[in-house]
Motif scaffolding. Sequence first.
Motif, PDB file in Angstrom:
ATOM      1  N   LEU A   1      19.102  37.632 -18.923  1.00  0.00           N
ATOM      2  CA  LEU A   1      18.410  38.885 -19.193  1.00  0.00           C
ATOM      3  C   LEU A   1      19.021  40.011 -18.364  1.00  0.00           C
ATOM      4  O   LEU A   1      19.327  39.824 -17.185  1.00  0.00           O
ATOM      5  CB  LEU A   1      16.926  38.760 -18.840  1.00  0.00           C
ATOM      6  N   PRO A   2      19.215  41.186 -18.938  1.00  0.00           N
ATOM      7  CA  PRO A   2      19.783  42.296 -18.164  1.00  0.00           C
ATOM      8  C   PRO A   2      18.831  42.756 -17.071  1.00  0.00           C
ATOM      9  O   PRO A   2      17.614  42.810 -17.266  1.00  0.00           O
ATOM     10  CB  PRO A   2      19.999  43.387 -19.218  1.00  0.00           C
ATOM     11  N   VAL A   3      19.399  43.056 -15.910  1.00  0.00           N
ATOM     12  CA  VAL A   3      18.581  43.462 -14.760  1.00  0.00           C
ATOM     13  C   VAL A   3      19.106  44.753 -14.140  1.00  0.00           C
ATOM     14  O   VAL A   3      18.957  44.974 -12.937  1.00  0.00           O
ATOM     15  CB  VAL A   3      18.537  42.341 -13.696  1.00  0.00           C
ATOM     16  N   GLY A   4      19.683  45.597 -14.959  1.00  0.00           N
ATOM     17  CA  GLY A   4      20.231  46.837 -14.443  1.00  0.00           C
ATOM     18  C   GLY A   4      21.732  46.712 -14.254  1.00  0.00           C
ATOM     19  O   GLY A   4      22.340  45.684 -14.549  1.00  0.00           O
ATOM     20  N   PRO A   5      22.361  47.769 -13.737  1.00  0.00           N
ATOM     21  CA  PRO A   5      23.827  47.813 -13.670  1.00  0.00           C
ATOM     22  C   PRO A   5      24.455  46.778 -12.732  1.00  0.00           C
ATOM     23  O   PRO A   5      25.605  46.405 -12.918  1.00  0.00           O
ATOM     24  CB  PRO A   5      24.113  49.233 -13.169  1.00  0.00           C
ATOM     25  N   ILE A   6      23.742  46.343 -11.678  1.00  0.00           N
ATOM     26  CA  ILE A   6      24.294  45.312 -10.799  1.00  0.00           C
ATOM     27  C   ILE A   6      23.791  43.963 -11.297  1.00  0.00           C
ATOM     28  O   ILE A   6      22.619  43.627 -11.153  1.00  0.00           O
ATOM     29  CB  ILE A   6      23.902  45.550  -9.331  1.00  0.00           C
ATOM     30  N   HIS A   7      24.688  43.206 -11.896  1.00  0.00           N
ATOM     31  CA  HIS A   7      24.316  41.971 -12.579  1.00  0.00           C
ATOM     32  C   HIS A   7      24.435  40.775 -11.644  1.00  0.00           C
ATOM     33  O   HIS A   7      25.176  40.810 -10.655  1.00  0.00           O
ATOM     34  CB  HIS A   7      25.222  41.769 -13.797  1.00  0.00           C
ATOM     35  N   PRO A   8      23.756  39.694 -11.962  1.00  0.00           N
ATOM     36  CA  PRO A   8      23.920  38.481 -11.158  1.00  0.00           C
ATOM     37  C   PRO A   8      25.281  37.849 -11.397  1.00  0.00           C
ATOM     38  O   PRO A   8      25.923  38.071 -12.422  1.00  0.00           O
ATOM     39  CB  PRO A   8      22.794  37.570 -11.662  1.00  0.00           C
ATOM     40  N   ASP A   9      25.733  37.048 -10.432  1.00  0.00           N
ATOM     41  CA  ASP A   9      26.861  36.167 -10.670  1.00  0.00           C
ATOM     42  C   ASP A   9      26.340  34.954 -11.443  1.00  0.00           C
ATOM     43  O   ASP A   9      25.142  34.838 -11.709  1.00  0.00           O
ATOM     44  CB  ASP A   9      27.473  35.721  -9.344  1.00  0.00           C
ATOM     45  N   ASN A  10      27.237  34.033 -11.772  1.00  0.00           N
ATOM     46  CA  ASN A  10      26.836  32.858 -12.549  1.00  0.00           C
ATOM     47  C   ASN A  10      27.454  31.608 -11.940  1.00  0.00           C
ATOM     48  O   ASN A  10      28.663  31.408 -12.005  1.00  0.00           O
ATOM     49  CB  ASN A  10      27.280  33.010 -14.009  1.00  0.00           C
ATOM     50  N   ASP A  11      26.620  30.780 -11.306  1.00  0.00           N
ATOM     51  CA  ASP A  11      27.069  29.489 -10.798  1.00  0.00           C
ATOM     52  C   ASP A  11      26.811  28.444 -11.873  1.00  0.00           C
ATOM     53  O   ASP A  11      25.670  28.279 -12.315  1.00  0.00           O
ATOM     54  CB  ASP A  11      26.315  29.106  -9.532  1.00  0.00           C
ATOM     55  N   GLN A  12      27.856  27.728 -12.275  1.00  0.00           N
ATOM     56  CA  GLN A  12      27.715  26.769 -13.367  1.00  0.00           C
ATOM     57  C   GLN A  12      27.973  25.351 -12.878  1.00  0.00           C
ATOM     58  O   GLN A  12      28.932  25.088 -12.140  1.00  0.00           O
ATOM     59  CB  GLN A  12      28.672  27.114 -14.507  1.00  0.00           C
ATOM     60  N   LEU A  13      27.093  24.452 -13.302  1.00  0.00           N
ATOM     61  CA  LEU A  13      27.183  23.041 -12.946  1.00  0.00           C
ATOM     62  C   LEU A  13      27.952  22.304 -14.036  1.00  0.00           C
ATOM     63  O   LEU A  13      27.600  22.381 -15.219  1.00  0.00           O
ATOM     64  CB  LEU A  13      25.786  22.448 -12.785  1.00  0.00           C
ATOM     65  N   ILE A  14      29.003  21.596 -13.628  1.00  0.00           N
ATOM     66  CA  ILE A  14      29.867  20.873 -14.558  1.00  0.00           C
ATOM     67  C   ILE A  14      29.898  19.405 -14.168  1.00  0.00           C
ATOM     68  O   ILE A  14      30.121  19.063 -12.995  1.00  0.00           O
ATOM     69  CB  ILE A  14      31.293  21.458 -14.545  1.00  0.00           C
ATOM     70  N   HIS A  15      29.658  18.543 -15.145  1.00  0.00           N
ATOM     71  CA  HIS A  15      29.755  17.111 -14.886  1.00  0.00           C
ATOM     72  C   HIS A  15      31.201  16.671 -15.062  1.00  0.00           C
ATOM     73  O   HIS A  15      31.829  16.965 -16.087  1.00  0.00           O
ATOM     74  CB  HIS A  15      28.849  16.331 -15.851  1.00  0.00           C
ATOM     75  N   ILE A  16      31.747  15.985 -14.043  1.00  0.00           N
ATOM     76  CA  ILE A  16      33.131  15.514 -14.143  1.00  0.00           C
ATOM     77  C   ILE A  16      33.200  13.992 -14.153  1.00  0.00           C
ATOM     78  O   ILE A  16      34.294  13.429 -14.290  1.00  0.00           O
ATOM     79  CB  ILE A  16      34.014  16.092 -13.020  1.00  0.00           C
ATOM     80  N   GLY A  17      32.082  13.290 -13.986  1.00  0.00           N
ATOM     81  CA  GLY A  17      31.985  11.862 -14.242  1.00  0.00           C
ATOM     82  C   GLY A  17      32.998  10.997 -13.538  1.00  0.00           C
ATOM     83  O   GLY A  17      33.697  10.218 -14.193  1.00  0.00           O
ATOM     84  N   GLN A  18      33.095  11.122 -12.208  1.00  0.00           N
ATOM     85  CA  GLN A  18      34.056  10.340 -11.428  1.00  0.00           C
ATOM     86  C   GLN A  18      35.503  10.639 -11.828  1.00  0.00           C
ATOM     87  O   GLN A  18      36.408   9.868 -11.525  1.00  0.00           O
ATOM     88  CB  GLN A  18      33.770   8.839 -11.583  1.00  0.00           C
ATOM     89  N   GLY A  19      35.703  11.711 -12.559  1.00  0.00           N
ATOM     90  CA  GLY A  19      37.049  12.123 -12.907  1.00  0.00           C
ATOM     91  C   GLY A  19      37.661  11.397 -14.084  1.00  0.00           C
ATOM     92  O   GLY A  19      38.776  11.700 -14.494  1.00  0.00           O
ATOM     93  N   GLU A  20      36.960  10.449 -14.669  1.00  0.00           N
ATOM     94  CA  GLU A  20      37.536   9.681 -15.770  1.00  0.00           C
ATOM     95  C   GLU A  20      37.109  10.219 -17.136  1.00  0.00           C
ATOM     96  O   GLU A  20      37.742   9.945 -18.146  1.00  0.00           O
ATOM     97  CB  GLU A  20      37.120   8.210 -15.644  1.00  0.00           C
ATOM     98  N   LYS A  21      36.012  10.944 -17.174  1.00  0.00           N
ATOM     99  CA  LYS A  21      35.489  11.438 -18.444  1.00  0.00           C
ATOM    100  C   LYS A  21      35.833  12.907 -18.615  1.00  0.00           C
ATOM    101  O   LYS A  21      36.331  13.567 -17.715  1.00  0.00           O
ATOM    102  CB  LYS A  21      33.976  11.227 -18.496  1.00  0.00           C
ATOM    103  N   GLU A  22      35.535  13.420 -19.796  1.00  0.00           N
ATOM    104  CA  GLU A  22      35.734  14.837 -20.047  1.00  0.00           C
ATOM    105  C   GLU A  22      34.741  15.663 -19.246  1.00  0.00           C
ATOM    106  O   GLU A  22      33.598  15.255 -19.013  1.00  0.00           O
ATOM    107  CB  GLU A  22      35.554  15.127 -21.536  1.00  0.00           C
TER     108      GLU A  22
END
Length: 665
Positions: free
Chosen positions: A492-513
Motif C-alpha cells: 500500500l502506498p504510504v507517501g513519497p518515502i516508500h518502504p524497502d522490501n525484504d524478501q524471504l527465499i527458500h533455497i532448500g539446502q542448495g539442491e532445489k530451485e
Amino acid sequence: MSEHTSSADSTDPETVVEQYERQLEDVLAEVETETPREDEDGLGLELAGLELDRRDFIKAGAVAGAMSATAGCAGGILDDRGSGSPGTSAKAGSAPDHLVPPGEHDEYYGFWSGGHSGEIRVLGIPSMRELTRIPVFNTEGARGYGYDDQTSEMLEAAGDYTWGDNHHPNLSETDGDYDGEYLFVNDKANGRIARVNLKYFETDAITDVPNVQSVHGTTVLSPDTKYVFGNGEFRTPLPNDGRDVHDPKKYTSLFSAVDPDSMETKWQVKVDGNLDICDSGKEGRWVISSAYNSEEAVGIKGMTHDDRDFVKAFDIPAIEKAVEQGTYEEVNGIPIVDGTKSSSLNSGDRPIVKYIPTPKSPHCVEVEPNGKYAMIAGKLSPTVTILDLQKLGEVSDPAKAVVGRPKVGLGPLHTTFDGNGHAYTSLFIDSQVAKWDIEKAIEAEKGSADPVLEKIDVHYNPGHIQALEAMTTDPDGEWLVSLNKLSKDRFLPVGPIHPDNDQLIHIGQGEKEMELVADHPAYPEPHDCVFAHRDKLDPATTWDKEDYKGEKPYISEKQSGVERTGDRQVHVKSSVKRSEYGLQEFTVKEGDEVRLTLTNIEDVRDVIHGVAIPEHDVNLAIAPQDTREVTFTADEPGVYWIYCTYFCSALHLEMRSRMIVEPRD
C-alpha cells in the motif's frame, strides 16, 4: 536547473531515460571509454563477457534505474516479476511453511542493521516477525536508551551525535562459529563501532574510532574474534587538522583494528584509494577489503577514470609484527602503519598489504565457509572475482591468486553461501539473485556464464543478501533473505518515502530451485543482516544484579529514601514494583541536582516498569532486577507527578509518585 533537465513530462519513461543518458554523457565525457582487452598483469580485466564498453555498461544501469523509477506511475513498466518466467523463478509451493503458528518460536534470530535509524532490528526466521529493536546510535524512548545516565554518557563520550547510520552487523565467534556473546556494528555517518551484549540485547559500548570520518565495512577476525575491524571509507589528511586540505593526493583511508573486550582502537593501517567492505578469512591471517577510487580523486569523473581498482588483502600477523617493532607513526595516540603501495613494509617477502587488481569499483567481499576463497563482486562488471586465499600467501604476484571470474549478471553487489558449494549473488541492475557453482566457476574460463545454475527475480534492486549462518564455517542453507532497496508497487502506498522490501527465499539446502515465499516491508533503510540459530544464544529473561555490582546499587524497599549529598545535590533512591514506587513522594529544593536511582525488584519476566517525570525529560525503562539512574536539575518549583510508562498491572494508572520542588528562598 541545467539545460538537460526539465520538469515537463518527468514521469514519461522515454524522457526520464533521455535525461539520465545526457547526465551520464556529461559525467563520463572525460572518461577513457576504450576497455582494455588485457592489462599488464595478463588478467583480462575487461568487463568479462560483455560486448559493451564500460560507459555503455554504466548507462545501461542508469537506464534500468530510470525505468524502475517510473514503475506504478507510467503504465506498469515493470511487471510483478513473481510469475515464474522460465529459467528465472522457481515454481511455487515446494518450500516448507515459513509461517510460525501463534505461541511457537522461530528457529533463528535475524539481526538487521537499521540504517539511518541507528538501531538493530531483531527478527525471527523464518516468520520474519519483528521481535524487538535494539537502540545503538540513537535515543529510544521505549527502552529509555539515551535517557538514563549510563547510556546517555556512553553516547556523549562516543561523539554526542544525534544519529548514526549503521550498516554491517557481525556476531562474535569462537572456533569459527557464533558464540552468542556479542554483536558488533558500524556507524558509517560518524566513524564509530558499537558492541551489543546479547545476554541482555543491549548496547554496552561505543567506540569513536580516531582519525576516521566514516567506518563502512566491518568484520570480526575469525575464528575467535581477536579484533573487530573497520574500514575508514573517506580519505582525509592525516591528521585532519587543516593541513593539506587542498591536496587530495595527501589524503588517506585507514583500516582500523579494535579490541573486542576493551573496545579500544589498537592500531590502524593507511592505504591507497578508498576502502569499502571487508571480510575475514577463517584462519586468522587475512582480511580482504574491497576498494575503489584508485585514482584518489574527489569527484565522480576522476573516480571512474581508470578501468580497474585494487582489492586490499591485510596480513594481520605481519601488521602486528610491524606494530610490535615500532614501525609506525603515532597520530592522536594510535599507531598507524604504512600500508600504501610505496611503503617499505610492502617491498619485502611478506608485504603487510597486498594489492590485487580487479575490475573497476568492486563493491563487496565475502569469504566462503571453508575459508579458501574470497568472492569480490564487480558492481560495474557483471562478474565476481574469486581470490584463492591459500595462493595469496604463496605467490609473489597477488594477481596470480585470482582463480576465477564467473559472469553472473548486471550489477553484482553481494554474495552469500549455502555450505554446499553454491554461492548466491545479488544483481542490483537485473533485480535478481543468481545461484552459481563455486568449483565450476574456478574450472570455467574467466567471463563464462556456465557456472550460473539459476536466477530468481526479486523486487527490486537488491543490495545485501544473506543465507542462514553463511558467515560461519557451517551454514544452514535453508533460507535466504534479499534486502531490496526498492518496493515500488508491492505494498500500500504510504507517501513519497516508500518502504524497502525484504524478501524471504527458500533455497532448500542448495539442491532445489530457489523459491520466493514472502514480501516484508522494511522501514528505510536496513542495510545488512546476519542470522544465528536460537540454540547459540541464551538471552536473560531478567537481570542478574551481579552483572552490575560495583557499578550501580540495588535499591530494596527498605533502602528507599532521600539523601542530601551537597548544598545543591540530592540522591533519591526508590524501589519499583507493580502498582507502587518505594517512595510515594519526595521533596527537593529549587535548583537541586537530583540523582534518581530506581530498581525494579520484581523477579518475574516481562514485567517492565517505566519512570517518567513531566517537564524534566526523564524517561526510564527498568526490567526486572535491573537498576537505572538518571541525573537532572529540578529548576522550577512545583509539583511533578511521576508515573509508570509500561502498563504493568490493573492498577497501572494509580501507580504514582510525587516530586515536590520547594522554592529555595
